[in-house]
Structures are given as structure tokens and as C-alpha cells.
Design a protein around this motif. Structure first.
Motif, PDB file in Angstrom:
ATOM      1  N   SER A  70      19.111  85.031  86.176  1.00 32.66           N
ATOM      2  CA  SER A  70      18.807  84.049  87.680  1.00 32.66           C
ATOM      3  C   SER A  70      18.520  82.758  87.467  1.00 32.66           C
ATOM      4  CB  SER A  70      18.254  84.934  88.622  1.00 32.66           C
ATOM      5  OG  SER A  70      18.230  84.245  89.861  1.00 32.66           O
ATOM      6  N   ASP A  71      19.187  81.814  88.104  1.00 34.12           N
ATOM      7  CA  ASP A  71      18.403  80.432  88.214  1.00 34.12           C
ATOM      8  C   ASP A  71      19.733  79.722  88.982  1.00 34.12           C
ATOM      9  OD1 ASP A  71      17.379  77.951  87.234  1.00 34.12           O
ATOM     10  OD2 ASP A  71      16.648  79.028  85.658  1.00 34.12           O
ATOM     11  N   THR A  72      19.447  78.404  88.996  1.00 29.55           N
ATOM     12  CA  THR A  72      20.273  77.599  89.930  1.00 29.55           C
ATOM     13  C   THR A  72      21.880  77.501  89.356  1.00 29.55           C
ATOM     14  OG1 THR A  72      19.901  75.602  88.493  1.00 29.55           O
ATOM     15  CG2 THR A  72      18.433  76.275  90.493  1.00 29.55           C
ATOM     16  N   PRO A  73      22.717  77.319  90.399  1.00 29.17           N
ATOM     17  CA  PRO A  73      24.173  77.182  89.889  1.00 29.17           C
ATOM     18  C   PRO A  73      24.341  75.897  88.843  1.00 29.17           C
ATOM     19  CG  PRO A  73      24.068  77.183  92.340  1.00 29.17           C
ATOM     20  CD  PRO A  73      22.359  77.307  91.680  1.00 29.17           C
ATOM     21  N   GLU A  74      23.515  74.794  89.099  1.00 29.36           N
ATOM     22  CA  GLU A  74      23.930  73.953  88.048  1.00 29.36           C
ATOM     23  C   GLU A  74      23.538  74.075  86.616  1.00 29.36           C
ATOM     24  OE1 GLU A  74      25.200  70.786  86.111  1.00 29.36           O
ATOM     25  OE2 GLU A  74      25.608  71.057  88.417  1.00 29.36           O
ATOM     26  N   ARG A  75      22.225  74.769  86.437  1.00 29.46           N
ATOM     27  CA  ARG A  75      21.878  75.361  84.971  1.00 29.46           C
ATOM     28  C   ARG A  75      22.906  76.460  84.588  1.00 29.46           C
ATOM     29  NH1 ARG A  75      15.733  76.495  83.790  1.00 29.46           N
ATOM     30  NH2 ARG A  75      16.262  75.140  82.126  1.00 29.46           N
ATOM     31  N   ALA A  76      23.697  77.309  85.646  1.00 30.09           N
ATOM     32  CA  ALA A  76      24.554  78.019  85.125  1.00 30.09           C
ATOM     33  C   ALA A  76      25.841  77.067  84.403  1.00 30.09           C
ATOM     34  CB  ALA A  76      25.179  78.824  86.011  1.00 30.09           C
ATOM     35  N   ARG A  77      26.159  75.994  85.258  1.00 32.31           N
ATOM     36  CA  ARG A  77      27.269  75.335  84.631  1.00 32.31           C
ATOM     37  C   ARG A  77      27.021  74.623  83.426  1.00 32.31           C
ATOM     38  NH1 ARG A  77      27.230  73.729  90.499  1.00 32.31           N
ATOM     39  NH2 ARG A  77      28.786  74.808  91.398  1.00 32.31           N
ATOM     40  N   ARG A  78      25.508  74.208  83.352  1.00 31.17           N
ATOM     41  CA  ARG A  78      24.902  73.751  82.104  1.00 31.17           C
ATOM     42  C   ARG A  78      25.187  74.537  80.850  1.00 31.17           C
ATOM     43  NH1 ARG A  78      18.729  72.229  80.669  1.00 31.17           N
ATOM     44  NH2 ARG A  78      18.789  71.942  78.402  1.00 31.17           N
ATOM     45  N   ALA A  79      24.717  75.888  81.097  1.00 28.29           N
ATOM     46  CA  ALA A  79      24.744  76.967  79.943  1.00 28.29           C
ATOM     47  C   ALA A  79      26.303  77.137  79.645  1.00 28.29           C
ATOM     48  CB  ALA A  79      24.116  77.976  80.379  1.00 28.29           C
ATOM     49  N   ALA A  80      27.210  76.949  80.503  1.00 27.63           N
ATOM     50  CA  ALA A  80      28.354  77.387  80.337  1.00 27.63           C
ATOM     51  C   ALA A  80      29.137  76.186  79.630  1.00 27.63           C
ATOM     52  CB  ALA A  80      29.280  77.508  81.663  1.00 27.63           C
ATOM     53  N   ARG A  81      28.710  75.088  79.885  1.00 30.09           N
ATOM     54  CA  ARG A  81      29.189  73.935  78.954  1.00 30.09           C
ATOM     55  C   ARG A  81      28.680  73.856  77.713  1.00 30.09           C
ATOM     56  NH1 ARG A  81      27.859  70.919  83.979  1.00 30.09           N
ATOM     57  NH2 ARG A  81      26.074  70.352  82.991  1.00 30.09           N
ATOM     58  N   TRP A  82      27.633  74.204  77.508  1.00 36.58           N
ATOM     59  CA  TRP A  82      27.011  74.364  76.310  1.00 36.58           C
ATOM     60  C   TRP A  82      27.515  75.314  75.386  1.00 36.58           C
ATOM     61  CZ3 TRP A  82      24.588  77.814  72.729  1.00 36.58           C
ATOM     62  CH2 TRP A  82      23.592  77.263  71.701  1.00 36.58           C
TER      63      TRP A  82
END
Length: 290
Positions: A96-108
Motif C-alpha cells: 500500500s502507498d500512493t498512486p504516484e509512488r505506484a507509477r514510479r515503481a512501475a516506471r522503474w
């Protein structure tokens, strides 16, 4: 059960991760597990799971890697330590975390040849393994379809689209509603107990009031979507008076009045701005502007 289904890795063995790994084992999957505190894997290993020597070995073991970690700080700590092994993997990131951090992990991960399926689990560990339970997913649809059968061992799967942040967004707005509601219930219970009414005595009345909420959501949601905040059913000025009565009752009972005070101040600003004759639902717009 004989292990004949696709193998899977589970990283993170708190209560949720243990429940997930156990569900995979029960369904006949070969399971590799890893946790910083290795002893948490003992019961799973006794049931047939394979304990990886380290996080990199756990990731390298299988295409589907389920992450069940506290937050994305923990996720990034793990991912950065296994960077050499992530290519070709699909990470079902159920942390669990914020949507933007999920996007950051997906980009990484995408930059390194891997894919992320973001997940928002809507049940506690006791709900894992039940088809009636549900998890929001978002991310590459091909990866979701390829691993859907395995993911549905855990809960039903509600796919929300290819934006990796959407599953977390849906999850967090559910939590927004849930924690606000539970805080209200606990505050009301504190006031009740301060006046000699036990939680058990209050219970049927709390349930009765809570049961009104679904119908109110069903009624108000179309009006909110249409921008209709007419005060024909409720009026902000009357809501403010009611919340002030709640706050005064709490404080007179020796109970912290901070929660109703915050609500009252929010509504008071709207009334002073000219919304006194409008429905409480007009706060949606004010929240967005804030």
C-alpha cells in the motif's frame, strides 16, 4: 495437494504475505518465499514452500513475484537490491502507498524489462483465499491476463485499467471512506461510554445508523455526478448546527471534540461562503478546490 500449477514467489511475510503464500500452497502452486526475518517462513517451509537464500534468488526463481510489504519505501529497498534479476518478471505489487509512488515503481521496473501489476487488497489476511474477497489491479493488461488465474487464488480480481496508479487510487479512496467511518464510530462509542452506555448497548443503534449510509450513497452519487447540490433534502446550515451539537455533547462528556470540531469548521467555512442553503454534498467541490 500435488504441486502442478505455475510457481510463484512471495516476498514479505507479515500476516498478509503469510496468508497469500499459504493460499498458493493450498491451491497446489510451488511457492518460493523470502523475508528479511527468515524465521517468519518456518511454518510455510514446513508446508512445502521453498525459502530463498536472499531476495535476488527469490525474484530469479519465478516469473510471477508477489510483493506484500508495508509501503513503497520497503518495495524500493527490495527492488534496488535485486535490480540484476528483475528483467522478464511480473511483480504483483500488493503493497500500500500512493498512486504516484505506484507509477514510479512501475516506471522503474519497465525501464529494466519487468512489469508491475499494482494491487489494492480490499480484505484483511483472513479474507485471503476467498473468491468473495476482491483486489483492485491495474497495469499491463497482457501481464494481468497471463497471471490472472494465479492472482485469483488470493481473491477475486477487479482490473481497473493500464494506469499502474489506478489500483492504488481505488484502494486509497476506499480507505478514506473506511477510516473516516470507523473513526466516527469509535468517537461515538467513546461518548456513549462516557455517559454509562456500553459498546454492547450502543451496538444495535450504531449498526442501524451505519445501515443508512449505503442508501444515502446510492441517492447522492448521481446528484453529485450531475452537479446537483440543491438543499431540498439537507441543508448545510442545519448540518452545521447538528455537528456543533455533537461537539458540545462530546466535550461536556469529557471526550475529545477534535473530530467534530474539524467537521464543524469545514462546514462553517462553506456556510460563510454562501452555501448554507445547499446540500452537504457541495463540500465535494470545496474539497477539490482545497
Amino acid at each position: 495437494m500435488q504441486q502442478s500449477k505455475a510457481s510463484v514467489t512471495v516476498i514479505g511475510l507479515g500476516p498478509m504475505g503469510q496468508a497469500m503464500a499459504g493460499a498458493f500452497l493450498d491451491a497446489g502452486h510451488a511457492v518460493t518465499v523470502w523475508n528479511r526475518t527468515a524465521a517468519r517462513a518456518d511454518e510455510l517451509v514446513a508446508r512445502g514452500a521453498e525459502l530463498a537464500a536472499d531476495a535476488e534468488a527469490a525474484v530469479a526463481a519465478n516469473e510471477l513475484v508477489v510483493l506484500s510489504l508495508t509501503d513503497y519505501d520497503a518495495v524500493f529497498a527490495v527492488l534496488e537490491s535485486v535490480e540484476a534479476a528483475v528483467a522478464g518478471r511480473v511483480f504483483a505489487n500488493l503493497s500500500s502507498d500512493t498512486p504516484e509512488r505506484a507509477r514510479r515503481a512501475a516506471r522503474w521496473l519497465a525501464e529494466r524489462g519487468a512489469a508491475q501489476l499494482t494491487g489494492g487488497v480490499q480484505v484483511p489476511p483472513s479474507g485471503i483465499g476467498s473468491p468473495e474477497s476482491s483486489t483492485f489491479y491495474s497495469g499491463p493488461v497482457e501481464a494481468f491476463q497471463r497471471h490472472r488465474a494465479a492472482l485469483e487464488v488470493l481473491t477475486g480480481a477487479d482490473y481497473r485499467g493500464d494506469d499502474p496508479g489506478l489500483a492504488q487510487l481505488y484502494y486509497q479512496i476506499q480507505m478514506d471512506l473506511f477510516w473516516s467511518s470507523m473513526s466516527g464510530y469509535l468517537h461515538a462509542t467513546a461518548v456513549a461510554e462516557a455517559n454509562g452506555i456500553s459498546a454492547e448497548q450502543f451496538r444495535p443503534y450504531a449498526v442501524s445508523t451505519a445501515s443508512l449510509v449505503p442508501g444515502m450513497i446510492e441517492f447522492y452519487a448521481p446528484r453529485i455526478a450531475a452537479g446537483n447540490h440543491a438543499g431540498d433534502v439537507d441543508r448545510m446550515a442545519m448540518v452545521l448546527a447538528s455537528i456543533d451539537h455533537v461537539r458540545h455533547t462530546a466535550e461536556a462528556s469529557g471526550v475529545d471534540g477534535a473530530i467534530p470540531a474539524v467537521l464543524a469548521e469545514t462546514v462553517r467555512r462553506a456556510v460563510e461562503a454562501g452555501d448554507g442553503a445547499s446540500s452537504l454534498t457541495s463540500l465535494v467541490g470545496r474539497f477539490r478546490k482545497a
